[in-house]
Design a protein around this motif. Sequence first.
Motif, PDB file in Angstrom:
ATOM      1  N   ASN A 141     -42.502  35.544  16.530  1.00  0.00           N
ATOM      2  CA  ASN A 141     -42.012  34.722  17.200  1.00  0.00           C
ATOM      3  C   ASN A 141     -42.365  34.104  18.123  1.00  0.00           C
ATOM      4  O   ASN A 141     -42.144  33.605  19.466  1.00  0.00           O
ATOM      5  CB  ASN A 141     -40.527  35.447  17.848  1.00  0.00           C
ATOM      6  CG  ASN A 141     -39.368  34.630  18.879  1.00  0.00           C
ATOM      7  OD1 ASN A 141     -39.408  33.807  18.333  1.00  0.00           O
ATOM      8  ND2 ASN A 141     -38.999  35.365  20.053  1.00  0.00           N
ATOM      9  N   ASP A 142     -43.915  32.638  17.455  1.00  0.00           N
ATOM     10  CA  ASP A 142     -44.828  32.435  17.832  1.00  0.00           C
ATOM     11  C   ASP A 142     -45.384  30.566  17.343  1.00  0.00           C
ATOM     12  O   ASP A 142     -45.792  31.281  16.277  1.00  0.00           O
ATOM     13  CB  ASP A 142     -45.667  33.330  18.039  1.00  0.00           C
ATOM     14  CG  ASP A 142     -46.859  32.279  19.363  1.00  0.00           C
ATOM     15  OD1 ASP A 142     -46.846  31.724  19.021  1.00  0.00           O
ATOM     16  OD2 ASP A 142     -48.006  32.991  19.971  1.00  0.00           O
ATOM     17  N   GLU A 143     -44.610  29.725  17.676  1.00  0.00           N
ATOM     18  CA  GLU A 143     -44.629  28.609  16.445  1.00  0.00           C
ATOM     19  C   GLU A 143     -46.244  28.369  16.858  1.00  0.00           C
ATOM     20  O   GLU A 143     -46.163  27.011  15.801  1.00  0.00           O
ATOM     21  CB  GLU A 143     -43.940  27.128  17.751  1.00  0.00           C
ATOM     22  CG  GLU A 143     -43.848  26.661  18.778  1.00  0.00           C
ATOM     23  CD  GLU A 143     -43.437  25.872  19.464  1.00  0.00           C
ATOM     24  OE1 GLU A 143     -44.046  25.362  20.425  1.00  0.00           O
ATOM     25  OE2 GLU A 143     -42.465  26.108  19.315  1.00  0.00           O
ATOM     26  N   ARG A 144     -46.900  28.793  17.099  1.00  0.00           N
ATOM     27  CA  ARG A 144     -48.356  28.752  17.389  1.00  0.00           C
ATOM     28  C   ARG A 144     -48.975  28.586  16.138  1.00  0.00           C
ATOM     29  O   ARG A 144     -49.198  27.991  15.567  1.00  0.00           O
ATOM     30  CB  ARG A 144     -49.114  28.831  18.290  1.00  0.00           C
ATOM     31  CG  ARG A 144     -48.354  28.757  19.773  1.00  0.00           C
ATOM     32  CD  ARG A 144     -49.722  29.217  21.075  1.00  0.00           C
ATOM     33  NE  ARG A 144     -49.370  30.546  20.979  1.00  0.00           N
ATOM     34  CZ  ARG A 144     -50.086  30.939  21.549  1.00  0.00           C
ATOM     35  NH1 ARG A 144     -51.231  31.033  22.610  1.00  0.00           N
ATOM     36  NH2 ARG A 144     -50.176  32.832  21.750  1.00  0.00           N
TER      37      ARG A 144
ATOM     38  N   SER B  47     -45.256  32.989  12.207  1.00  0.00           N
ATOM     39  CA  SER B  47     -44.533  32.817  13.710  1.00  0.00           C
ATOM     40  C   SER B  47     -43.026  33.093  13.800  1.00  0.00           C
ATOM     41  O   SER B  47     -43.027  33.219  14.673  1.00  0.00           O
ATOM     42  CB  SER B  47     -44.259  31.238  12.978  1.00  0.00           C
ATOM     43  OG  SER B  47     -45.428  30.439  13.206  1.00  0.00           O
TER      44      SER B  47
ATOM     45  N   TYR C 233     -34.308  33.733  19.292  1.00  0.00           N
ATOM     46  CA  TYR C 233     -35.279  32.894  19.377  1.00  0.00           C
ATOM     47  C   TYR C 233     -35.244  31.817  18.546  1.00  0.00           C
ATOM     48  O   TYR C 233     -34.146  31.402  19.177  1.00  0.00           O
ATOM     49  CB  TYR C 233     -35.836  33.221  17.021  1.00  0.00           C
ATOM     50  CG  TYR C 233     -35.883  34.480  16.483  1.00  0.00           C
ATOM     51  CD1 TYR C 233     -37.576  34.538  16.264  1.00  0.00           C
ATOM     52  CD2 TYR C 233     -34.834  35.462  16.788  1.00  0.00           C
ATOM     53  CE1 TYR C 233     -38.004  35.615  15.652  1.00  0.00           C
ATOM     54  CE2 TYR C 233     -35.834  37.268  16.506  1.00  0.00           C
ATOM     55  CZ  TYR C 233     -36.818  37.112  16.362  1.00  0.00           C
ATOM     56  OH  TYR C 233     -37.715  39.003  15.266  1.00  0.00           O
TER      57      TYR C 233
END
Length: 205
Positions: free
Chosen positions: A91-94, A87, A41
């Motif tokens: 594990n996706d900041e978008r 998120s 992460y």
Amino acid sequence: MAKTKINPTLKMVLEMGPIVLFFIGYLKLRDSSFTIAGNDYQGFIIVTAAFIPLMVLSSGILWKLTGHLSKMQIATLVLVIVFGSLSVWFNDERFFKMKPTIIYLLFGGMLGFGLLRGKSYLKVVMEEVLPMQQEGWMILTRRLCGFFLGLALLNELIWRTQSTDNWVYFKTFGLTAGVFIFFMSQSALFQKYGEESEDTPDPAE
């Protein structure tokens, strides 16, 4: 629970504190990577994970002290929990970067729906703190509706075309400054359509 007024400084700390801590945490951890349960992460995701309980805690304290949370505060909290959790989970900041877009589309859409019905939903939320004639409320609502929709578009442009660093600066300072400048720029409207308190003495008497 009855509404209770609290110190304005304390109220601002509770409302802005999590955002400031998110910004500080991001600056500290943006170049870091953490392995948790076999998954890697980035710092942004870790800070996002910490931001969610901070928002819940600060909102809970604000509710406990004042006995009230506005519909906008509740909607913001729900979207922080939902998109922040997505998120972290994926594990996706978008997802988290899209949150301001959804928030401003929701607020702008609600104001726009009210306008189509010939009503100002903004008046319902702010009438107690900002007494104003109906015409003034309709003008302000139209302007704020367009402003919110513009912010939603701007957020999309920035997170999709700029670096995460630039987006974090925009979210922390740009959006906050934008809302402040917008309301400051409406001073002429407030002066023209503002209603005086009934307790204000009449100079002619």
